[in-house]
Scaffold this motif. Structure first.
Motif, PDB file in Angstrom:
ATOM      1  N   THR A 147       0.674  -0.789   0.091  1.00 24.27           N
ATOM      2  CA  THR A 147      -0.207   0.746   0.269  1.00 24.27           C
ATOM      3  C   THR A 147       1.217   1.330   0.453  1.00 24.27           C
ATOM      4  O   THR A 147       1.946   1.271   0.709  1.00 24.27           O
ATOM      5  CB  THR A 147      -0.985   0.035   1.002  1.00 24.27           C
ATOM      6  OG1 THR A 147      -2.020  -1.416   1.101  1.00 24.27           O
ATOM      7  CG2 THR A 147      -1.709   1.452   1.709  1.00 24.27           C
ATOM      8  N   ARG A 149       0.431   5.156   0.720  1.00 25.62           N
ATOM      9  CA  ARG A 149      -0.446   6.131   0.996  1.00 25.62           C
ATOM     10  C   ARG A 149      -0.430   7.705   0.284  1.00 25.62           C
ATOM     11  O   ARG A 149       1.258   8.007   0.584  1.00 25.62           O
ATOM     12  CB  ARG A 149      -0.883   6.405   2.277  1.00 25.62           C
ATOM     13  CG  ARG A 149      -1.913   5.219   2.728  1.00 25.62           C
ATOM     14  CD  ARG A 149      -2.180   4.494   3.616  1.00 25.62           C
ATOM     15  NE  ARG A 149      -3.061   3.853   4.738  1.00 25.62           N
ATOM     16  CZ  ARG A 149      -1.871   2.977   4.739  1.00 25.62           C
ATOM     17  NH1 ARG A 149      -1.637   2.493   5.137  1.00 25.62           N
ATOM     18  NH2 ARG A 149      -3.456   1.656   5.143  1.00 25.62           N
ATOM     19  N   GLU A 159      -5.005   6.427  -1.522  1.00 30.33           N
ATOM     20  CA  GLU A 159      -4.269   4.689  -1.019  1.00 30.33           C
ATOM     21  C   GLU A 159      -4.624   4.269  -3.108  1.00 30.33           C
ATOM     22  O   GLU A 159      -4.989   4.264  -3.295  1.00 30.33           O
ATOM     23  CB  GLU A 159      -5.254   4.356  -0.098  1.00 30.33           C
ATOM     24  CG  GLU A 159      -4.803   3.175   0.584  1.00 30.33           C
ATOM     25  CD  GLU A 159      -5.495   2.572   1.667  1.00 30.33           C
ATOM     26  OE1 GLU A 159      -5.793   1.616   1.242  1.00 30.33           O
ATOM     27  OE2 GLU A 159      -5.588   2.768   2.775  1.00 30.33           O
ATOM     28  N   THR A 161      -2.729   0.878  -4.313  1.00 32.56           N
ATOM     29  CA  THR A 161      -1.895  -0.465  -4.266  1.00 32.56           C
ATOM     30  C   THR A 161      -1.252  -0.710  -5.412  1.00 32.56           C
ATOM     31  O   THR A 161      -0.849  -0.745  -6.480  1.00 32.56           O
ATOM     32  CB  THR A 161      -3.039  -1.530  -4.015  1.00 32.56           C
ATOM     33  OG1 THR A 161      -3.849  -1.316  -2.988  1.00 32.56           O
ATOM     34  CG2 THR A 161      -2.503  -3.144  -4.255  1.00 32.56           C
ATOM     35  N   THR A 216      -6.743   2.808  -5.153  1.00 27.48           N
ATOM     36  CA  THR A 216      -7.565   1.918  -4.466  1.00 27.48           C
ATOM     37  C   THR A 216      -8.949   2.488  -3.753  1.00 27.48           C
ATOM     38  O   THR A 216      -9.881   1.160  -2.755  1.00 27.48           O
ATOM     39  CB  THR A 216      -7.543   0.181  -3.932  1.00 27.48           C
ATOM     40  OG1 THR A 216      -5.967   1.131  -3.337  1.00 27.48           O
ATOM     41  CG2 THR A 216      -6.472  -0.386  -5.643  1.00 27.48           C
TER      42      THR A 216
END
Length: 222
Positions: A147, A149, A159, A161, A216
């Motif tokens: 992840t 951010r 966020e 991925t 995501t």
């Protein structure tokens, strides 16, 4: 060290980062669009991909967000937490990265997409200095499913991925594969640093690590 003095040997780092973003600048110029280093093992062939580990199920894409500039980037799995600063292109068409006195900052190409909006946003960072690791020292260890951010100016957090990690050799670099948007309706992110081995003759790294991610999730502005 006096103000403005560069650390010894920093030319190798400038060369490594500028090489990747110079190609980006030329690609953007040629296409006429604005959508658009982590030490790593030497690559073999044109590109070496980490691939998707067995059992990793990637989430669906989130709808793109409003265009808001980034403030910080946080990659928990890699222990990366850093401020993001907007950077433009220099006279050679390369993104001007943060200076080596601020090697813990990440540069965002302000002429392209903002992280979270539709398109491909680009973040670049140094891999090291002559004395210590820099902000993207661990970037080559990223894996699909990690992840990323990105905190934004309005207090929201985009966020992302990770879905792809590749090491592109300098000799046969494909700018479209490295920077091009994978799906036209998504908000995507590229994080780039130097990779491969350090070539003393050319004073540059032999490859670039390119981590691709897509939006995501998102938190609302404060």
């Amino acid at each position: 060290m006096s103000h403005g003095e560069r650390p010894h040997g920093n030319g190798r780092l400038v060369t490594g980062v500028a090489w990747a973003v110079l190609l980006l600048g030329l690609w953007l110029w040629g296409r006429g669009i604005t959508d658009v280093h982590g030490l790593s093992a030497p690559t073999t062939g044109d590109a070496a991909a980490v691939g998707r580990p067995l059992g990793v199920k990637l989430p669906p894409a989130h709808r793109p967000l409003a265009a808001v500039p980034p403030q910080r980037v946080d990659i928990g799995a890699l222990k990366i937490q850093a401020p993001v600063v907007a950077r433009g292109l220099d006279g050679n068409g390369a993104i001007d990265p943060p200076p080596f006195s601020r090697a813990d900052e990440v540069g965002w190409y302000g002429g392209g997409a903002k992280p979270g909006e539709r398109g491909t946003a680009l973040l670049v960072g140094h891999v090291d200095t002559d004395t210590r690791p820099a902000v993207f020292y661990r970037l080559s260890s990223a894996k699909p499913g990690d992840t990323v951010r990105v905190a934004r100016d309005d207090g929201s957090v985009a966020e992302f991925t990770v879905d792809d990690v590749q090491v592109f050799s300098r000799a046969r670099f494909d700018a479209k594969k490295a920077y091009g948007q994978r799906q036209s309706d998504r908000a995507e992110l590229r994080l780039i640093t130097c990779g491969g081995s350090y070539d003393r003759a050319s004073r540059s790294y032999t490859a670039n690590v390119v981590v691709s991610a897509y939006l995501t999730g998102a938190s609302s502005p404060r």
